[in-house]
Design a protein around this motif. Sequence first.
Motif, PDB file in Angstrom:
ATOM      1  N   ASP A  98       0.766  -1.418   0.505  1.00  0.00           N
ATOM      2  CA  ASP A  98      -0.206  -0.274  -0.126  1.00  0.00           C
ATOM      3  C   ASP A  98       0.794   1.359  -0.304  1.00  0.00           C
ATOM      4  O   ASP A  98       0.199   2.343  -0.311  1.00  0.00           O
ATOM      5  CB  ASP A  98      -0.669   0.272   1.297  1.00  0.00           C
ATOM      6  CG  ASP A  98       0.076  -0.126   2.820  1.00  0.00           C
ATOM      7  OD1 ASP A  98       0.471  -1.181   2.433  1.00  0.00           O
ATOM      8  OD2 ASP A  98      -0.360   0.093   3.000  1.00  0.00           O
ATOM      9  N   THR A  99       2.073   1.141   0.491  1.00  0.00           N
ATOM     10  CA  THR A  99       2.735   2.520   0.440  1.00  0.00           C
ATOM     11  C   THR A  99       4.976   2.393  -0.801  1.00  0.00           C
ATOM     12  O   THR A  99       5.087   3.014  -0.560  1.00  0.00           O
ATOM     13  CB  THR A  99       3.362   2.836   1.794  1.00  0.00           C
ATOM     14  OG1 THR A  99       3.817   1.528   2.279  1.00  0.00           O
ATOM     15  CG2 THR A  99       2.154   2.895   2.424  1.00  0.00           C
ATOM     16  N   THR A 100       3.650   1.121  -1.774  1.00  0.00           N
ATOM     17  CA  THR A 100       5.293   0.765  -1.933  1.00  0.00           C
ATOM     18  C   THR A 100       5.054   1.732  -3.629  1.00  0.00           C
ATOM     19  O   THR A 100       4.139   1.346  -4.164  1.00  0.00           O
ATOM     20  CB  THR A 100       5.331  -0.954  -2.130  1.00  0.00           C
ATOM     21  OG1 THR A 100       6.272  -1.381  -1.269  1.00  0.00           O
ATOM     22  CG2 THR A 100       6.444  -0.769  -3.438  1.00  0.00           C
ATOM     23  N   VAL A 101       5.742   2.416  -4.531  1.00  0.00           N
ATOM     24  CA  VAL A 101       5.731   3.210  -6.078  1.00  0.00           C
ATOM     25  C   VAL A 101       6.993   2.579  -6.310  1.00  0.00           C
ATOM     26  O   VAL A 101       8.237   1.621  -6.065  1.00  0.00           O
ATOM     27  CB  VAL A 101       5.377   4.489  -5.538  1.00  0.00           C
ATOM     28  CG1 VAL A 101       4.273   5.005  -4.898  1.00  0.00           C
ATOM     29  CG2 VAL A 101       6.824   4.948  -4.938  1.00  0.00           C
ATOM     30  N   PHE A 102       6.973   2.050  -7.874  1.00  0.00           N
ATOM     31  CA  PHE A 102       8.339   1.510  -8.994  1.00  0.00           C
ATOM     32  C   PHE A 102       8.134   2.627  -9.889  1.00  0.00           C
ATOM     33  O   PHE A 102       7.606   3.758 -10.491  1.00  0.00           O
ATOM     34  CB  PHE A 102       6.637   0.625  -9.686  1.00  0.00           C
ATOM     35  CG  PHE A 102       8.120   0.287 -10.568  1.00  0.00           C
ATOM     36  CD1 PHE A 102       9.205  -0.468 -10.657  1.00  0.00           C
ATOM     37  CD2 PHE A 102       7.425   0.278 -11.720  1.00  0.00           C
ATOM     38  CE1 PHE A 102      10.151  -0.659 -11.326  1.00  0.00           C
ATOM     39  CE2 PHE A 102       8.432  -0.328 -12.855  1.00  0.00           C
ATOM     40  CZ  PHE A 102       9.368  -1.252 -12.223  1.00  0.00           C
ATOM     41  N   ALA A 103       9.476   2.774  -9.840  1.00  0.00           N
ATOM     42  CA  ALA A 103       9.754   3.707 -10.724  1.00  0.00           C
ATOM     43  C   ALA A 103      10.659   2.968 -12.134  1.00  0.00           C
ATOM     44  O   ALA A 103      11.794   3.043 -11.817  1.00  0.00           O
ATOM     45  CB  ALA A 103      10.708   5.081  -9.678  1.00  0.00           C
ATOM     46  N   PRO A 104      10.299   3.218 -12.784  1.00  0.00           N
ATOM     47  CA  PRO A 104      11.210   2.396 -13.868  1.00  0.00           C
ATOM     48  C   PRO A 104      12.547   3.375 -14.622  1.00  0.00           C
ATOM     49  O   PRO A 104      11.964   4.679 -15.145  1.00  0.00           O
ATOM     50  CB  PRO A 104       9.943   1.888 -14.714  1.00  0.00           C
ATOM     51  CG  PRO A 104       9.050   3.008 -14.807  1.00  0.00           C
ATOM     52  CD  PRO A 104       8.692   3.152 -13.323  1.00  0.00           C
ATOM     53  N   GLY A 105      13.020   2.357 -14.812  1.00  0.00           N
ATOM     54  CA  GLY A 105      14.497   3.622 -15.800  1.00  0.00           C
ATOM     55  C   GLY A 105      15.107   4.510 -14.366  1.00  0.00           C
ATOM     56  O   GLY A 105      16.049   5.786 -15.262  1.00  0.00           O
ATOM     57  N   TYR A 106      14.489   4.223 -13.595  1.00  0.00           N
ATOM     58  CA  TYR A 106      15.768   5.296 -12.768  1.00  0.00           C
ATOM     59  C   TYR A 106      16.493   5.385 -11.878  1.00  0.00           C
ATOM     60  O   TYR A 106      17.551   4.454 -12.707  1.00  0.00           O
ATOM     61  CB  TYR A 106      14.819   4.601 -10.733  1.00  0.00           C
ATOM     62  CG  TYR A 106      15.069   5.800  -9.759  1.00  0.00           C
ATOM     63  CD1 TYR A 106      14.346   7.056  -9.632  1.00  0.00           C
ATOM     64  CD2 TYR A 106      16.103   5.059  -8.982  1.00  0.00           C
ATOM     65  CE1 TYR A 106      15.414   7.887  -8.530  1.00  0.00           C
ATOM     66  CE2 TYR A 106      16.757   6.298  -8.241  1.00  0.00           C
ATOM     67  CZ  TYR A 106      16.612   7.183  -7.870  1.00  0.00           C
ATOM     68  OH  TYR A 106      17.336   8.222  -7.029  1.00  0.00           O
TER      69      TYR A 106
END
Length: 256
Positions: A98-106
């Motif tokens: 519920d608190t995780t986010v994903f940043a592709p290509g970070y």
Amino acid sequence: MIQRILLRQAGRPRARRASRILLAVTAMAALLSVDMPNAAAVPPLGVTGTALPDATVARVGALFAGALDGGHFCTAAVVHSADRDVIATAAHCLDHPDTTVFAPGYRDGKAPYGVWRLTGVNVAGDWTDGKDPDDDIAFATVAPLDGAQIEDVVGGFPVVTEQPDDVTVTILGYPSTLDAPLRCSNATSLFSETQRRIDCPDLSGGTSGSPWLVDGALAGVLGGYEGGGTVPEVSYSAVMGDQALELYREAAVPAG
């Protein structure tokens, strides 16, 4: 049993199962294209180096606790799906979806393809009940961003199972101390009937969930035995078998 967790909003710990088959999912047949990495950016076998930006690396990203300033703790990758919204990572990376986010290509503190919120998680029942390392893989869905699905933005990896014991894989992952992904390729071996191992240096905490790529297709994720490994020189992945295949299908081709 597969457990599907739907989130109102949408994880965290330190992150670290063989003819080749493309998944027999009719709705996904048109999606199973394989991408090859940029040869100029590939270190020799068994050597870990910085992964230079390209179309393959763009599909791999870091998982953050809430926002980019929350620090990244695991790695994930976009995979093909009917709704173009699925990522793969280690199950132990999604204790707090519920608190995780994903940043592709970070890279270097920036998220060039946006920051994507999780909307649901598919994990095996044996992982939920007993943290079975043979089931340390998860597939999560992410919400659209600015009207687009994540696979439309960066593409996605096909998923394959039943690889040879000594197949050569490429790992792309983000140590929690670095702001750019690392790349290492090497031949694997079976640590057990259900766990695969690889010798690659410098894959330290934060690389859990990193995709294990075979000819541009996802054949595992860094995790499993010892949470993926207790030393940065040796890493593990649960063998991708029938359970993982069913888990993927549940996420990638929703019922109805």
